[in-house]
Design a protein around this motif. Sequence first.
Motif, mmCIF file in Angstrom:
data_model
loop_
_atom_site.group_PDB
_atom_site.id
_atom_site.type_symbol
_atom_site.label_atom_id
_atom_site.label_comp_id
_atom_site.label_asym_id
_atom_site.label_seq_id
_atom_site.Cartn_x
_atom_site.Cartn_y
_atom_site.Cartn_z
ATOM 1 N N ALA A 16 0.833 -1.214 0.000
ATOM 2 C CA ALA A 16 0.000 0.000 0.000
ATOM 3 C C ALA A 16 0.864 1.259 0.000
ATOM 4 N N MET A 17 1.893 1.269 0.846
ATOM 5 C CA MET A 17 2.754 2.454 0.922
ATOM 6 C C MET A 17 3.530 2.661 -0.379
ATOM 7 N N VAL A 18 4.131 1.590 -0.894
ATOM 8 C CA VAL A 18 4.862 1.686 -2.154
ATOM 9 C C VAL A 18 3.887 1.980 -3.292
ATOM 10 N N GLY A 19 2.715 1.343 -3.232
ATOM 11 C CA GLY A 19 1.701 1.558 -4.259
ATOM 12 C C GLY A 19 1.212 2.991 -4.321
ATOM 13 N N VAL A 20 1.098 3.630 -3.162
ATOM 14 C CA VAL A 20 0.683 5.037 -3.141
ATOM 15 C C VAL A 20 1.705 5.881 -3.901
ATOM 16 N N LEU A 21 2.976 5.634 -3.626
ATOM 17 C CA LEU A 21 4.015 6.392 -4.330
ATOM 18 C C LEU A 21 4.023 6.074 -5.824
ATOM 19 N N ASN A 22 3.959 4.782 -6.160
ATOM 20 C CA ASN A 22 3.958 4.385 -7.568
ATOM 21 C C ASN A 22 2.725 4.908 -8.291
ATOM 22 N N THR A 23 1.568 4.810 -7.634
ATOM 23 C CA THR A 23 0.319 5.272 -8.240
ATOM 24 C C THR A 23 0.322 6.788 -8.394
ATOM 25 N N ALA A 24 0.811 7.493 -7.384
ATOM 26 C CA ALA A 24 0.881 8.951 -7.463
ATOM 27 C C ALA A 24 1.767 9.375 -8.641
ATOM 28 N N PHE A 25 2.887 8.680 -8.801
ATOM 29 C CA PHE A 25 3.763 8.979 -9.925
ATOM 30 C C PHE A 25 3.043 8.719 -11.245
ATOM 31 N N GLY A 26 2.432 7.550 -11.382
ATOM 32 C CA GLY A 26 1.740 7.202 -12.622
ATOM 33 C C GLY A 26 0.569 8.121 -12.921
ATOM 34 N N TYR A 27 -0.208 8.449 -11.878
ATOM 35 C CA TYR A 27 -1.367 9.328 -12.064
ATOM 36 C C TYR A 27 -0.923 10.751 -12.398
ATOM 37 N N ASN A 55 8.484 0.092 -10.735
ATOM 38 C CA ASN A 55 7.532 -0.585 -9.858
ATOM 39 C C ASN A 55 7.988 -2.001 -9.525
ATOM 40 N N PHE A 56 8.564 -2.699 -10.509
ATOM 41 C CA PHE A 56 9.078 -4.042 -10.244
ATOM 42 C C PHE A 56 10.126 -3.999 -9.140
ATOM 43 N N MET A 57 11.059 -3.079 -9.259
ATOM 44 C CA MET A 57 12.132 -2.994 -8.256
ATOM 45 C C MET A 57 11.579 -2.630 -6.880
ATOM 46 N N THR A 58 10.669 -1.689 -6.811
ATOM 47 C CA THR A 58 10.145 -1.305 -5.500
ATOM 48 C C THR A 58 9.288 -2.415 -4.908
ATOM 49 N N HIS A 59 8.443 -3.037 -5.700
ATOM 50 C CA HIS A 59 7.617 -4.132 -5.186
ATOM 51 C C HIS A 59 8.470 -5.329 -4.782
ATOM 52 N N TYR A 79 1.280 -6.794 -15.273
ATOM 53 C CA TYR A 79 0.999 -5.386 -15.541
ATOM 54 C C TYR A 79 0.192 -5.211 -16.825
ATOM 55 N N LEU A 80 0.437 -6.072 -17.811
ATOM 56 C CA LEU A 80 -0.362 -5.998 -19.037
ATOM 57 C C LEU A 80 -1.826 -6.336 -18.760
ATOM 58 N N VAL A 81 -2.073 -7.275 -17.857
ATOM 59 C CA VAL A 81 -3.452 -7.597 -17.464
ATOM 60 C C VAL A 81 -4.087 -6.385 -16.774
ATOM 61 N N VAL A 82 -3.328 -5.768 -15.871
ATOM 62 C CA VAL A 82 -3.834 -4.579 -15.176
ATOM 63 C C VAL A 82 -4.057 -3.447 -16.185
ATOM 64 N N TYR A 83 -3.126 -3.316 -17.131
ATOM 65 C CA TYR A 83 -3.290 -2.295 -18.163
ATOM 66 C C TYR A 83 -4.564 -2.525 -18.974
ATOM 67 N N VAL A 108 -8.421 3.973 -10.341
ATOM 68 C CA VAL A 108 -7.178 3.747 -9.584
ATOM 69 C C VAL A 108 -7.320 2.651 -8.521
ATOM 70 N N LEU A 109 -8.327 2.706 -7.678
ATOM 71 C CA LEU A 109 -8.435 1.741 -6.580
ATOM 72 C C LEU A 109 -8.699 0.314 -7.067
ATOM 73 N N PRO A 110 -9.691 0.078 -7.938
ATOM 74 C CA PRO A 110 -9.870 -1.297 -8.416
ATOM 75 C C PRO A 110 -8.639 -1.841 -9.142
ATOM 76 N N ALA A 111 -7.947 -0.995 -9.889
ATOM 77 C CA ALA A 111 -6.729 -1.430 -10.575
ATOM 78 C C ALA A 111 -5.638 -1.775 -9.567
ATOM 79 N N ALA A 112 -5.547 -1.032 -8.468
ATOM 80 C CA ALA A 112 -4.547 -1.317 -7.434
ATOM 81 C C ALA A 112 -4.824 -2.654 -6.745
ATOM 82 N N VAL A 113 -6.083 -2.959 -6.478
ATOM 83 C CA VAL A 113 -6.441 -4.241 -5.859
ATOM 84 C C VAL A 113 -6.078 -5.387 -6.798
ATOM 85 N N LEU A 114 -6.421 -5.265 -8.065
ATOM 86 C CA LEU A 114 -6.065 -6.285 -9.041
ATOM 87 C C LEU A 114 -4.551 -6.445 -9.121
ATOM 88 N N ALA A 115 -3.832 -5.341 -9.126
ATOM 89 C CA ALA A 115 -2.367 -5.392 -9.186
ATOM 90 C C ALA A 115 -1.789 -6.114 -7.967
#
Length: 133
Positions: A16-27, A55-59, A79-83, A108-115
């Motif tokens: 969640a913490m890493v995802g917030v940063l990654n998602t904020a960057f992507g968004y 994202n791979f490296m951080t996750h 990631y292609l599935v999420v895309y 954003v949120l449903p995509a994050a859960v799937l990811a």
Amino acid sequence: MKKLLVPRKKSFMRFAMVGVLNTAFGYALFTILSLSGLLPQVALVISFSGGVLWNFMTHARLVFDTRGLGRLPFYILSYLVVYAFNALSLEGLLSMGVQPITAQGIIVLPAAVLAFILISRVLTDRFPWQQEV
């Protein structure tokens, strides 16, 4: 060699913490590209592509304590599935008249859960709800 897996609660919090940063960057990148006049789908491709290796490296390192690049192809596939989920959802919302930035915000949120589900499987060989072996 038995691999020590990070406990699920801890990995979810880290994700969640890493995802917030990654998602904020992507968004933020999606927003900048959209405001600069790119079509929403083009902005989405660029923002997704730009973040996959980072994202791979951080996750892998910060969330699931995984080393090396051996799982990168499966990570990219997840990631292609999420895309695909994101792109189809974005197109659906755009066709209903939702503005691109708002539409992406809704997704954003449903995509994050799937990811989380897919990335957990790729980087730990199990889904988040499965017990450690």
